[in-house]
Design a protein around this motif. Structure first.
Motif, short mmCIF file in Angstrom:
data_model
loop_
_atom_site.label_atom_id
_atom_site.label_comp_id
_atom_site.label_asym_id
_atom_site.label_seq_id
_atom_site.Cartn_x
_atom_site.Cartn_y
_atom_site.Cartn_z
N GLY A 1 0.83 -1.19 0.00
CA GLY A 1 0.00 0.00 0.00
C GLY A 1 0.87 1.25 0.00
N ILE A 2 0.27 2.38 -0.36
CA ILE A 2 0.99 3.65 -0.41
C ILE A 2 0.46 4.56 0.69
N ILE A 3 1.39 5.14 1.44
CA ILE A 3 1.06 6.00 2.57
C ILE A 3 1.65 7.38 2.33
N ASP A 4 0.88 8.40 2.64
CA ASP A 4 1.37 9.77 2.50
C ASP A 4 2.02 10.20 3.81
N MET A 5 3.30 10.54 3.74
CA MET A 5 4.03 10.99 4.92
C MET A 5 4.73 12.30 4.59
N ALA A 6 4.34 13.34 5.29
CA ALA A 6 4.93 14.66 5.08
C ALA A 6 4.86 15.07 3.62
N GLY A 7 3.73 14.76 2.98
CA GLY A 7 3.54 15.13 1.58
C GLY A 7 4.27 14.25 0.59
N MET A 8 4.82 13.13 1.07
CA MET A 8 5.58 12.24 0.21
C MET A 8 4.94 10.86 0.23
#
Length: 352
Positions: free
Chosen positions: A83-90
């Motif tokens: 899965g893809i997670i958004d962390m600090a806009g990344m």
């Protein structure tokens, strides 16, 4: 004393962890990327932070600009992928807890049915995915993309990549080794004759690198497919051939995988499996030829660099010589080699 310079991946992992080094594990073993695993206490998120290694040679044609963008687009189509997670806009990939297949202690190269059946199901899930279904930025220009069904054109683009970006690009450094092994420009002419005449098949999504280290079994024995960076759109039979070549199944399980693949593909998209029995060996011949060009360079570099400190020791040289002789013997037909070089000839080429 000079300051320690960290990669951007390590710097980002440290930044996201708030400087708590115990939350960061890595770098993990991997050829293409420098990868770190970041665990955040109090949260269920375990993610991978990584960046491409700048000093490596790329031997494979890549289709999509961003693996993370592709994984986002595949959500809902493929059941068990990172899965893809958004962390600090990344965008970063979630980390799959489990073991890669080589860590499981099975007998020889055979895989159990619980794994085998899930691999077949992964192929079944990829077949319906066509180029028009994914709004993902591509690397290759439109003129460099064969029309749907043009399997000869698809394989030709892979041959052109191997010829230009693997062989000619590295010829100044590794040309003498290829010459010492009896391999020159004419090998590509012979290869094209050996693999031409493929039947038309409907294109779909391909992983293009389904080997044992790209499969993870989680604690519930569910199979996850990772490392989609080499994914592309093209001939579905190429994905099967690549998988068979890399997995090294025992003969009976290899036959069963080919048959199960054909049934699964035919049920979803009949034209995706057209002519597979007559074309599979041709595409496997391409994989055997491809291995010659990539492994000659990789083996040469490993001897030169002496990763374990032993350098080009007699033991390492003998192992490398045996490996290359086996690879050359398998590819002699498609490359038009009149004879397989002797071990002494291979060793002399490597030493030079």
């Amino acid at each position: 004393m000079s300051p320690v310079l960290h990669s951007s991946a390590r710097q980002l992992a440290d930044e996201l962890s708030g400087g708590n080094g115990s939350w960061v594990v890595g770098p993990l073993k991997g050829y293409h990327h420098e990868t770190y695993v970041l665990s955040l206490p109090g949260k269920t998120r375990v993610v991978k932070i990584r960046e491409p290694r700048g000093e490596i040679l790329w031997f494979d044609r890549r289709c999509f600009r961003s693996e993370e963008e592709l994984l986002c687009a595949l959500s809902g189509y493929i059941s068990r992928i990172p899965g893809i997670i958004d962390m600090a806009g990344m965008r970063v990939q979630g980390f799959i807890e489990g073991e890669v297949l080589p860590m499981r202690r099975w007998t020889g190269s055979r895989v159990p049915d619980v794994v085998f059946d899930q691999i077949v199901d992964l192929f079944r899930q990829m077949v319906p995915i066509t180029p028009d279904m994914l709004a993902v930025e591509r690397r290759c220009e439109r003129y460099d993309r064969p029309e749907n069904g043009d399997c000869d054109g698809f394989l030709e683009r892979l041959i052109v990549f191997m010829e230009n970006h693997v062989y000619h690009r590295n010829r100044a450094e590794f040309g003498p080794i290829f010459e010492g092994l009896g391999i020159g420009d004419e090998a590509f002419d012979q290869l094209r004759k050996s693999v031409s005449g493929l039947v038309e098949r409907d294109f779909c999504l391909l992983h293009a690198d389904l080997h044992r280290n790209n499969f993870i079994l989680d604690p519930l024995d569910q199979l996850w497919a990772i490392d989609w960076e080499l994914a592309m759109m093209g001939d579905p039979l190429y994905d099967l051939a690549t998988h068979l070549y890399l997995m090294r199944y025992p003969a009976d399980q290899e036959r069963r995988m080919a048959q199960e693949w054909s049934r699964a593909v035919h049920r979803v998209r009949p034209r995706g499996a057209s002519g597979w029995e007559q074309d599979l060996e041709r595409i496997l011949d391409f994989k055997r030829a491809q291995s010659v060009f990539t492994d000659v360079i990789r083996v040469s570099l490993s001897l030169r660099e002496g990763r374990d400190g032993s350098g080009c020791s007699p033991v390492r040289l003998l192992s490398a010589t045996r490996k290359l002789q086996s690879i050359l013997a398998a590819a002699a037909g498609p490359l038009g080699l009149t004879e397989v070089p002797s071990r002494s000839r291979i060793a002399a080429a490597l030493v030079r």
